[in-house]
Design a protein around this motif. Sequence first.
Motif, PDB file in Angstrom:
ATOM      1  N   SER A 416       0.843  -1.196   0.000  1.00  0.00           N
ATOM      2  CA  SER A 416       0.000   0.000   0.000  1.00  0.00           C
ATOM      3  C   SER A 416       0.873   1.238   0.000  1.00  0.00           C
ATOM      4  N   THR A 417       0.350   2.290  -0.608  1.00  0.00           N
ATOM      5  CA  THR A 417       1.000   3.604  -0.581  1.00  0.00           C
ATOM      6  C   THR A 417       0.015   4.601   0.011  1.00  0.00           C
ATOM      7  N   ARG A 418       0.438   5.266   1.078  1.00  0.00           N
ATOM      8  CA  ARG A 418      -0.424   6.232   1.755  1.00  0.00           C
ATOM      9  C   ARG A 418       0.384   7.477   2.092  1.00  0.00           C
ATOM     10  N   ALA A 419      -0.283   8.622   2.058  1.00  0.00           N
ATOM     11  CA  ALA A 419       0.374   9.868   2.457  1.00  0.00           C
ATOM     12  C   ALA A 419       0.538   9.898   3.966  1.00  0.00           C
ATOM     13  N   ASP A 472      -5.253  -4.046   8.929  1.00  0.00           N
ATOM     14  CA  ASP A 472      -5.226  -2.595   8.739  1.00  0.00           C
ATOM     15  C   ASP A 472      -3.782  -2.108   8.748  1.00  0.00           C
ATOM     16  N   LEU A 473      -3.426  -1.319   7.757  1.00  0.00           N
ATOM     17  CA  LEU A 473      -2.126  -0.650   7.727  1.00  0.00           C
ATOM     18  C   LEU A 473      -2.333   0.775   8.225  1.00  0.00           C
ATOM     19  N   LEU A 474      -1.557   1.178   9.205  1.00  0.00           N
ATOM     20  CA  LEU A 474      -1.787   2.438   9.913  1.00  0.00           C
ATOM     21  C   LEU A 474      -0.616   3.398   9.677  1.00  0.00           C
ATOM     22  N   PRO A 475      -0.728   4.281   8.674  1.00  0.00           N
ATOM     23  CA  PRO A 475       0.363   5.238   8.447  1.00  0.00           C
ATOM     24  C   PRO A 475       0.585   6.140   9.658  1.00  0.00           C
ATOM     25  N   GLY A 476      -0.549   6.581  10.280  1.00  0.00           N
ATOM     26  CA  GLY A 476      -0.460   7.373  11.498  1.00  0.00           C
ATOM     27  C   GLY A 476       0.567   8.471  11.433  1.00  0.00           C
ATOM     28  N   PRO A 480       7.713   9.922   6.158  1.00  0.00           N
ATOM     29  CA  PRO A 480       7.800   9.387   4.806  1.00  0.00           C
ATOM     30  C   PRO A 480       8.928   8.370   4.690  1.00  0.00           C
ATOM     31  N   GLY A 481       8.662   7.280   3.978  1.00  0.00           N
ATOM     32  CA  GLY A 481       9.656   6.228   3.823  1.00  0.00           C
ATOM     33  C   GLY A 481       8.985   4.920   3.465  1.00  0.00           C
ATOM     34  N   VAL A 482       9.782   3.867   3.341  1.00  0.00           N
ATOM     35  CA  VAL A 482       9.285   2.532   3.011  1.00  0.00           C
ATOM     36  C   VAL A 482       9.377   1.666   4.264  1.00  0.00           C
ATOM     37  N   TYR A 483       8.269   1.096   4.659  1.00  0.00           N
ATOM     38  CA  TYR A 483       8.201   0.274   5.874  1.00  0.00           C
ATOM     39  C   TYR A 483       7.844  -1.159   5.476  1.00  0.00           C
ATOM     40  N   LYS A 484       8.618  -2.103   6.021  1.00  0.00           N
ATOM     41  CA  LYS A 484       8.426  -3.507   5.651  1.00  0.00           C
ATOM     42  C   LYS A 484       8.215  -4.360   6.893  1.00  0.00           C
ATOM     43  N   ALA A 485       7.404  -5.391   6.701  1.00  0.00           N
ATOM     44  CA  ALA A 485       7.137  -6.347   7.777  1.00  0.00           C
ATOM     45  C   ALA A 485       6.683  -7.647   7.126  1.00  0.00           C
ATOM     46  N   SER A 486       6.462  -8.656   7.934  1.00  0.00           N
ATOM     47  CA  SER A 486       5.867  -9.891   7.440  1.00  0.00           C
ATOM     48  C   SER A 486       4.898 -10.422   8.491  1.00  0.00           C
ATOM     49  N   VAL A 505       5.059   5.296   2.661  1.00  0.00           N
ATOM     50  CA  VAL A 505       4.481   6.520   3.204  1.00  0.00           C
ATOM     51  C   VAL A 505       5.083   7.698   2.447  1.00  0.00           C
ATOM     52  N   THR A 506       4.225   8.444   1.761  1.00  0.00           N
ATOM     53  CA  THR A 506       4.686   9.597   0.987  1.00  0.00           C
ATOM     54  C   THR A 506       4.569  10.866   1.828  1.00  0.00           C
ATOM     55  N   GLU A 507       5.010  11.973   1.243  1.00  0.00           N
ATOM     56  CA  GLU A 507       4.955  13.243   1.957  1.00  0.00           C
ATOM     57  C   GLU A 507       3.504  13.604   2.299  1.00  0.00           C
TER      58      GLU A 507
END
Length: 717
Positions: A416-419, A472-476, A480-486, A505-507
């Motif tokens: 997912s990409t979220r601001a 649910d993915l929570l940008p909160g 900004p950056g790339v976050y990875k998990a499994s 996470v974008t600006e």
Amino acid sequence: MRTLFCLVIVAAVLPSARGATAPLCTPSAVPAIVRAEGITERVGDILLQCGGASPATPLLTNLTVYLSARITNRLAAGGAVDASLAADTGSGAVTIQPSAYLGSPYSISFNGVAITPGASGQFSLHIRGIRVAASTVPVNSPILASLAASGTSLLAMTSNVVTVATPQASLLASQGSSLVNCYGSPAPETLTLSNLFARTAHATTRVTEAIPNAFEKRDPATMDSGVRIILRFSGFPKTARIFLPNLVAGSSATVPTTGAGLGSDPEVGQYTPSTQGSLLLARVNGPQPDGSGGTMPYAVGPMGSGVTLLDSAGEVPLAAGAGFAVFEVLDSDPSIRENAQIPVFLALPWPSGGDFDYSPVVTVEYAPVSDQTAAVEGAPVPRFIEFVPGSDCEAMGDCDAGFRPKLQVSTALIRSTRAAGSIFDIHWLTIGNSRDPSVPMPWVATIHYENAGGWIHMDPPFARGALTVRVDLLPGKLAPGVYKASIVIDAGGAGQKAVPVELVVTERQPGVPDSTVPVVTGYDSAAGGKGPLVPGSLAILTGLRFSGDGLTVTFDGYSGEVTVADDAGIQVVVPEAVSGKSAVRVVVTVNGQSSPPMQVELASAFPVIFANSVLNSNGSINSEQNPEPPGGLLRMLATGLPPAGITARIGDRDVLAPPFAGASPSFAGVQQVDVPVPADFGGGATVIVCAPDPVTGDRVCSAPALVYVTPYSEQGK
């Protein structure tokens, strides 16, 4: 001359007796393979082979045995335990002390042992019946015994340490199932095992010996009962009834009792008494919850009594969907490894009144279960620790059989990409058994973060079988950056799978001011529909600065239940208390600061079906590749429906009285509508869910959801 001769003889004998050396004894034992789960395991007999004693000269000694595990024999008043000592001076072994005395938790003593060796000066001592807490010793580690003699006559030892036992895991188990629907499984009018097989859905539990004679029948002289097996039931619907056979013929019997789901067809067992023995389990009447006590109403018939058909069955008492049953080993063949299948029958009325989301659990272990690992007066023999048996599939050679669960996860990657500061993003995972969704498959999910943490919410994180879960993915407040998990789904022997998760996470969107005051900017149905909110249903509020302490949401002053929240979004249940209103003012409070009120429109009904959430009767997500058969049941998850008056339509057929329509037992603010599939359907169709408008009386319906039924071309295959 005669008197002198006698005096000479006496003179010759007496010095020999006074100067006699201690007999030299060599200890040995045949180590027993004992149950690692057992607390009262009988170790191998200890043999002392002695020589060099003065012929016909009495010996008097005390013999002490020290064990490397706690001694757990039956304890009588005065410290006596039921281990015995026998002596053989050349005419055969004779018990000379039927009991020993507990000197310490790890030692027993035979005091005042009197032996008169024969003409050869040789004799042997046999120590039998010592029991120890094998469960306190690491698996496959030796249990040692050391011996010491004291008293008037000493016994010299070539070595005083011997191995008497090795504990090994001894109970293995498997569970299989025929299709157990959540409803419509009747109990027979006449209760017999054959009638249960004919009418009532069942699952099968198999118990298997990992070592010979693990399923030991009772020795009346040293045991209070044969080995027992306890089945515990929990999480069943309140309307459920559970039935079991009263007698189970094991794998070595004339005809073994078998159930469906483990590669066998259902079969009523047959048992024939024999000198060799064959496995026979019988239900205990009125046992205690730990598996002890109760009465045994069955007995093995005499030799030559012929074949007995084991068609008797009985009900398991349940309270709040939980109960237990205990079986005892009445007969077995100690020379081989045996197994037994116990069919568990589940009867439910139609309809089950909303009990569709129950999570039944059946566990099996040895009994009686105890934590008493010392010799205690009145404690049962045998007894066992509480434990979870391993799978018996390797022992039975069916690990890859079709009836074995195999983990399947619907999604290979979540991305997912979220601001920055935006609302959470919802995804769905279907976790199930690819071989047979009806077979129970417990699983648990854990989240492993590569960087940062806490930005994934999963509901629920574990289950007993096939289930669709929300992620649910929570940008909160993530920068900004790339976050990875499994997300790692672990289903034990059914497999393990990792689902990679990537959140970019974008600006932050331009024009969004920084402040400390929360702001509500919009609202929607949690299922995605644009329109009014409905009391009792799930909604999403969008906005800014929702993260912090003391988060609350009020609707005209009435609190709503917050289920998920991050900095830019709140998922909340609209309170029932605002029913009847056409609009309310919503206020979000966090960190002691309240947002400006937002006017929110309300309606009595505004149904919306969640995307990718139509479930088949086995709990898997309905799709073109995974259709529901005709005559089956589709479960719709929606929000925006009132408590009563819910209807549905599938294709061109109205469903005016769904088997279940109301609040979901699993998700707050979500409604569940079960829609029967007509028997003459095939291929794709649409489903809508509806509710009456209290003012106009017209039906208010959801947008249609596409569902799939087994195509005509594949029906009957």
